[in-house]
Write an enzyme that holds these catalytic residues in place. Structure first.
Site, PDB file in Angstrom:
ATOM      1  N   ASN A  56       3.999  84.814  51.788  1.00 52.38           N
ATOM      2  CA  ASN A  56       3.955  86.024  52.621  1.00 52.38           C
ATOM      3  C   ASN A  56       3.852  85.698  54.109  1.00 52.38           C
ATOM      4  O   ASN A  56       3.842  86.612  54.938  1.00 52.38           O
ATOM      5  CB  ASN A  56       2.801  86.940  52.197  1.00 52.38           C
ATOM      6  CG  ASN A  56       1.444  86.285  52.336  1.00 52.38           C
ATOM      7  OD1 ASN A  56       1.328  85.174  52.839  1.00 52.38           O
ATOM      8  ND2 ASN A  56       0.409  86.970  51.884  1.00 52.38           N
ATOM      9  N   LYS A  57       3.776  84.426  54.452  1.00 53.67           N
ATOM     10  CA  LYS A  57       3.596  84.060  55.858  1.00 53.67           C
ATOM     11  C   LYS A  57       4.932  84.080  56.604  1.00 53.67           C
ATOM     12  O   LYS A  57       5.996  84.083  55.990  1.00 53.67           O
ATOM     13  CB  LYS A  57       2.942  82.679  55.967  1.00 53.67           C
ATOM     14  CG  LYS A  57       1.543  82.615  55.344  1.00 53.67           C
ATOM     15  CD  LYS A  57       0.580  83.567  56.022  1.00 53.67           C
ATOM     16  CE  LYS A  57      -0.859  83.352  55.613  1.00 53.67           C
ATOM     17  NZ  LYS A  57      -1.132  83.536  54.179  1.00 53.67           N
ATOM     18  N   LEU A  58       4.821  84.047  57.936  1.00 56.96           N
ATOM     19  CA  LEU A  58       6.031  84.180  58.754  1.00 56.96           C
ATOM     20  C   LEU A  58       6.981  83.007  58.524  1.00 56.96           C
ATOM     21  O   LEU A  58       8.194  83.159  58.475  1.00 56.96           O
ATOM     22  CB  LEU A  58       5.613  84.257  60.232  1.00 56.96           C
ATOM     23  CG  LEU A  58       6.663  84.751  61.191  1.00 56.96           C
ATOM     24  CD1 LEU A  58       7.242  86.072  60.746  1.00 56.96           C
ATOM     25  CD2 LEU A  58       6.073  84.900  62.577  1.00 56.96           C
ATOM     26  N   PHE A 116       2.255  79.949  52.838  1.00 59.82           N
ATOM     27  CA  PHE A 116       2.349  80.743  51.613  1.00 59.82           C
ATOM     28  C   PHE A 116       3.498  81.749  51.773  1.00 59.82           C
ATOM     29  O   PHE A 116       3.891  82.070  52.892  1.00 59.82           O
ATOM     30  CB  PHE A 116       1.000  81.456  51.364  1.00 59.82           C
ATOM     31  CG  PHE A 116       0.977  82.250  50.100  1.00 59.82           C
ATOM     32  CD1 PHE A 116       1.119  81.620  48.870  1.00 59.82           C
ATOM     33  CD2 PHE A 116       0.836  83.631  50.121  1.00 59.82           C
ATOM     34  CE1 PHE A 116       1.128  82.352  47.699  1.00 59.82           C
ATOM     35  CE2 PHE A 116       0.840  84.370  48.952  1.00 59.82           C
ATOM     36  CZ  PHE A 116       0.984  83.726  47.740  1.00 59.82           C
TER      37      PHE A 116
END
Ligand SMILES: Cc1ncc(COP(=O)(O)O)c(C=O)c1O
Length: 492
Positions: free
Chosen positions: A295-297, A293
């Protein structure tokens, strides 16, 4: 972006008493005030640190603000264009008064004036555009494209596992994993109370029952003792979550699983790049899942990955991902499957993201080291525990506030930080408290997850965060806590 806090809330007269400043400081989301002289001109600034120092020098609160403040007759002219303002502020994490021609404060500049300091935003500065363009130019935009294979192979190589399957998101990654193991009605899967709801939802989709257990104080993750106590003859799998990038305590979990013949499905949605005893999270148990997603790294917008060690289970998952269709016989379905595929367009972004992963992780370490150094000095703030052999990837740096000592609820603290332009998120709500999941709590207790959930918040941790923004976030927390301590010890 305009400043969320009106300047009027940040002003005090240099002739006012320090006692008056103490209560105004406590109401200031920035934890500081600008002092003005009798003509309303900027004369200084004051925070709890200056008042503490003055009290330590033997002054008392009936004395004037002017006697304790840091003199500051400067400020920057209001009306400068934003680029010039940033240049003159010189990358500082300070709050700077903006003054009119008479040197009266009319506003302020902070690192959050230009943009709200974000929690976790994607960084797409590598080959993302080039690879996506390649998909479009070559007409390979569905899941049938070379980037999907490349993304899977590169991911599997990084994790040191034989099989990685790219899927549409981290939730279906979990569902696909459980389905591949044949987990379904009548089975139980042990899950932690403190997690994102997708962990439980995926179990529920299979018809199995999630069994919620409390988390441990040191890792904030599934408590192995609670796991052991929750096992029944129906238990089929244990699903540890590596929350916010902190690995779960895997040794006892693996030992229990081995003893009882259970699968270990790691929800590593938030933990790409984390490792436990040198093994990447997701590659410790039988299977691991990831979320991409935004917002993930590592992001693909929406997307996920599931990794397996077992060839036969991986083959079944591959078939289930593609409608349960026989790979040798098109349109012949061996079982009821799903369409959980990732597109080549998304995988193209994923490939470019993986190229940058080491840099992203290094930046996360810098950010966490900075926060750890600054915030662990504050008695009312608990930072993530640093445990030997637990390599936290620090996806988002989260803290637990001692709300009782602060006399401020977590939500009030978040509201103050929000008014200062600092984005925060609460820790997840306890699963056992929410209507759809209550029934899975049995008669177990969840004191630790309840405490963490009620007092925890995540701080801005984007790889793109600037040093000035980091300084501002830490400084704002220090000043807010300082103002609170002063107000409480002086009964205002
Ligand atoms: C712990 C955890 N599990 C699962 C998921 C689900 O991932 P997705 O949002 O990609 O479906 C998330 C999502 O953020 C998560 O944080």
């Amino acid at each position: 972006m305009s400043n969320p806090t009106p300047i009027a809330d940040l002003l005090v007269r240099d002739s006012d008493s320090l006692a008056a400043a103490v209560s105004r400081l406590d109401a200031s989301p920035l934890g500081l005030l600008f002092a003005t002289d009798p003509d309303g001109r900027l004369a200084g600034r004051i925070s709890a640190a200056e008042i503490d120092a003055a009290l330590a020098r033997g002054m008392n609160l009936s004395l004037r603000v002017g006697a304790a403040m840091v003199p500051d007759a400067g400020g920057l002219p209001a009306g400068l264009d934003p680029a010039e303002l940033r240049k003159r502020a010189n990358g500082s994490g300070n709050v700077i008064a903006l003054v009119d021609g008479e040197r009266r404060p009319v506003g302020f500049h902070s690192p959050a004036s230009a943009r709200r300091v974000p929690i976790a935003e994607p960084q797409l500065g590598g080959n993302e555009l080039k690879y996506v363009t390649e998909c479009i130019e070559t007409n390979w935009i569905s899941s049938q494209g070379s980037f999907v294979k490349r993304f899977e192979e590169e991911f599997a190589r990084r994790l040191g596992v034989p099989h990685a399957l790219a899927v549409s998101n981290g939730t279906v990654a979990l569902h696909l994993a459980l389905a591949a193991y044949g987990i379904g009605p009548g089975d139980e899967v042990i899950v932690p109370d403190l997690t994102f709801a997708a962990t439980l939802n995926a179990v529920i989709y299979t018809g199995a029952t999630p069994i919620i257990v409390d988390v441990a104080r040191d890792t904030w993750n599934m408590d192995p003792e609670a796991v052991a106590a929750a096992i029944t003859p129906r238990t089929k799998a244990i699903m540890p979550v590596h929350l916010y990038g902190q690995p779960a305590d895997m040794a006892p979990i693996l030992a229990i699983a081995r003893r009882r013949g259970l699968m270990v499905v790691e929800d590593a949605a938030e933990a790409v790049g984390a490792a436990w005893q040198g093994t990447p999270c997701g590659a410790i148990g039988d299977c691991g899942t990831f979320s991409f997603f935004s917002n993930k790294l590592v992001t693909t917008g929406e997307g996920g990955m599931v990794v397996f060690k077992d060839d036969a289970i991986a083959a079944r998952a591959r078939r289930l991902r593609d409608h349960g269709m026989n790979p040798q016989k098109r349109y012949w379905h061996d079982e009821v499957g799903f369409n959980y595929r990732l597109t080549n367009l998304q995988a193209a972004i994923g490939c470019a993201q993986l190229e940058q992963l080491d840099g992203f992780l290094a930046r996360k370490r810098q950010i966490s080291t900075f926060y750890e150094k600054r915030l662990s000095k504050i008695a009312e703030i608990e930072t993530p525990h640093i445990l030997p052999d637990f390599a936290n990837s620090y996806w988002v740096f989260s803290i637990i506030a001692d709300c009782a000592a602060l006399g401020l609820s977590r939500d009030q603290l978040m509201a103050r930080l929000g008014a200062a332009g600092v984005d925060t998120r609460p820790l997840f709500y306890c699963m056992h408290e929410m209507p759809p999941y209550k029934t899975y709590a049995g008669n177990r207790d969840f004191p630790i997850s309840a405490h963490l959930s009620a007092n925890g918040l995540s701080l801005p941790s984007s790889t793109s965060i600037t040093e000035a923004e980091l300084e501002y976030v830490a400084g704002t927390i220090e000043r807010i806590v300082g103002a609170r301590r002063l107000a409480r010890s002086n009964g205002t």
